[in-house]
Design a protein around this motif. Structure first.
Motif, PDB file in Angstrom:
ATOM      1  N   GLY A 162       0.793  -1.214   0.000  1.00  0.00           N
ATOM      2  CA  GLY A 162       0.000   0.000   0.000  1.00  0.00           C
ATOM      3  C   GLY A 162       0.822   1.258   0.000  1.00  0.00           C
ATOM      4  O   GLY A 162       0.278   2.339   0.197  1.00  0.00           O
ATOM      5  N   ALA A 163       2.135   1.172  -0.225  1.00  0.00           N
ATOM      6  CA  ALA A 163       2.965   2.363  -0.345  1.00  0.00           C
ATOM      7  C   ALA A 163       2.566   3.175  -1.570  1.00  0.00           C
ATOM      8  O   ALA A 163       2.892   4.332  -1.678  1.00  0.00           O
ATOM      9  CB  ALA A 163       4.444   1.971  -0.456  1.00  0.00           C
ATOM     10  N   TYR A 164       1.849   2.566  -2.513  1.00  0.00           N
ATOM     11  CA  TYR A 164       1.398   3.292  -3.683  1.00  0.00           C
ATOM     12  C   TYR A 164       0.255   4.223  -3.328  1.00  0.00           C
ATOM     13  O   TYR A 164      -0.569   3.911  -2.482  1.00  0.00           O
ATOM     14  CB  TYR A 164       0.917   2.319  -4.761  1.00  0.00           C
ATOM     15  N   PRO A 165       0.152   5.368  -4.013  1.00  0.00           N
ATOM     16  CA  PRO A 165      -1.002   6.242  -3.825  1.00  0.00           C
ATOM     17  C   PRO A 165      -2.274   5.523  -4.241  1.00  0.00           C
ATOM     18  O   PRO A 165      -2.255   4.672  -5.121  1.00  0.00           O
ATOM     19  CB  PRO A 165      -0.711   7.422  -4.757  1.00  0.00           C
TER      20      PRO A 165
ATOM     21  N   ARG B 259       3.667  14.005 -10.282  1.00  0.00           N
ATOM     22  CA  ARG B 259       2.686  13.963  -9.194  1.00  0.00           C
ATOM     23  C   ARG B 259       2.743  15.253  -8.384  1.00  0.00           C
ATOM     24  O   ARG B 259       3.815  15.723  -8.019  1.00  0.00           O
ATOM     25  CB  ARG B 259       2.933  12.765  -8.271  1.00  0.00           C
ATOM     26  N   SER B 260       1.583  15.824  -8.112  1.00  0.00           N
ATOM     27  CA  SER B 260       1.537  17.028  -7.277  1.00  0.00           C
ATOM     28  C   SER B 260       1.710  16.671  -5.805  1.00  0.00           C
ATOM     29  O   SER B 260       2.202  17.465  -5.015  1.00  0.00           O
ATOM     30  CB  SER B 260       0.212  17.762  -7.487  1.00  0.00           C
ATOM     31  N   ARG B 261       1.304  15.431  -5.453  1.00  0.00           N
ATOM     32  CA  ARG B 261       1.502  14.982  -4.082  1.00  0.00           C
ATOM     33  C   ARG B 261       2.890  14.370  -3.930  1.00  0.00           C
ATOM     34  O   ARG B 261       3.568  14.090  -4.906  1.00  0.00           O
ATOM     35  CB  ARG B 261       0.430  13.957  -3.696  1.00  0.00           C
TER      36      ARG B 261
ATOM     37  N   THR C 293      12.016  12.823 -10.488  1.00  0.00           N
ATOM     38  CA  THR C 293      11.595  13.189  -9.139  1.00  0.00           C
ATOM     39  C   THR C 293      11.084  11.975  -8.376  1.00  0.00           C
ATOM     40  O   THR C 293      11.458  11.748  -7.214  1.00  0.00           O
ATOM     41  CB  THR C 293      10.491  14.267  -9.186  1.00  0.00           C
ATOM     42  N   ALA C 294      10.239  11.174  -9.017  1.00  0.00           N
ATOM     43  CA  ALA C 294       9.690   9.994  -8.353  1.00  0.00           C
ATOM     44  C   ALA C 294      10.779   8.967  -8.060  1.00  0.00           C
ATOM     45  O   ALA C 294      10.775   8.329  -7.000  1.00  0.00           O
ATOM     46  CB  ALA C 294       8.595   9.378  -9.214  1.00  0.00           C
TER      47      ALA C 294
END
Length: 219
Positions: free
Chosen positions: A10-13, A36-38, A205-206
């Motif tokens: 569940g580490a995924y958004p 991603r903005s988050r 970034t990710a």
């Protein structure tokens, strides 16, 4: 949205429109973590015994990501080359012993796959036979193959090559661009390489935010 039964934590958004928490079996096949903005997730967790392939352009940050985040250190052809470089005379061109480096890399990869251990593998993206081989090995052990795809611009990749002091020829880079562009294009449309259970798209970034690519006992 196409769904799969996959050992991913569940580490995924949470996908849009799906209430949290998301059951593991309901996670989407393609996870796009670019732009991603988050805050980007810090972990990618797969099922114990799964095989994860990290692909992208030369200089995109595959080796850096594997060394920083891959559980068990991963299997990177660059590490094999570095070991051979230290053993070879400085005046000897890499092209002379490159076949031996590749042979040593694939021999080590075969041992890791046959051991049944979870594996994170560096893949240049141009050799589809490698992914087919990995998919067969994953099926043989009753596990899944996952693709982690670094999507960076050619300029960023060239910059990465300059930073590490090791580039590729214009011809080779063009081949990589075509192969990686095809992988990204297909993943964006939900079309995965044969035998691949999931794909995760990362921008720089990710990828930088990731601190662990690991495995647990979830199936």
């Amino acid at each position: 949205m196409t769904l799969q039964r996959s050992g991913v934590s569940g580490a995924y958004p949470v996908p849009a429109g799906v209430p949290a928490p998301v059951p593991l079996r309901d996670l989407p096949v393609v996870r796009d973590l670019r732009d991603r903005s988050r805050r980007a997730p810090r972990r990618l967790i797969f099922g114990q015994g799964d095989v994860v392939v990290v692909s992208g352009l030369p200089g995109s940050g595959k080796s850096t990501l594997i060394r920083r985040a891959a559980e068990g250190g991963g299997i990177d052809s660059q590490d094999t080359r570095d070991r051979w470089d230290r053993r070879m005379p400085r005046a000897l061109p890499y092209a002379v012993y490159r076949p031996l480096v590749r042979l040593a890399h694939y021999a080590g990869l075969r041992r890791a796959l046959r051991s049944g251990a979870s594996v994170v593998v560096h893949d240049c993206g141009t050799q589809s036979w490698v992914r087919r081989w990995l998919a067969r090995e994953a099926r043989r052990r009753g596990r899944a193959l996952h693709l982690v795809l670094l999507d960076v611009t050619p300029d960023l990749a060239r910059e990465g090559q300059r930073e590490r002091g090791r580039g590729v020829s214009g011809y080779a880079f063009a081949r990589h661009r075509r192969a990686v562009s095809r992988l990204v294009h297909d993943a964006e449309r939900g079309r995965l390489p044969s035998g691949c259970a999931s794909a995760t798209l990362l921008d720089r970034t990710a990828a930088t935010a990731l601190t662990r690519i690991g495995f647990d006992g979830v199936v």
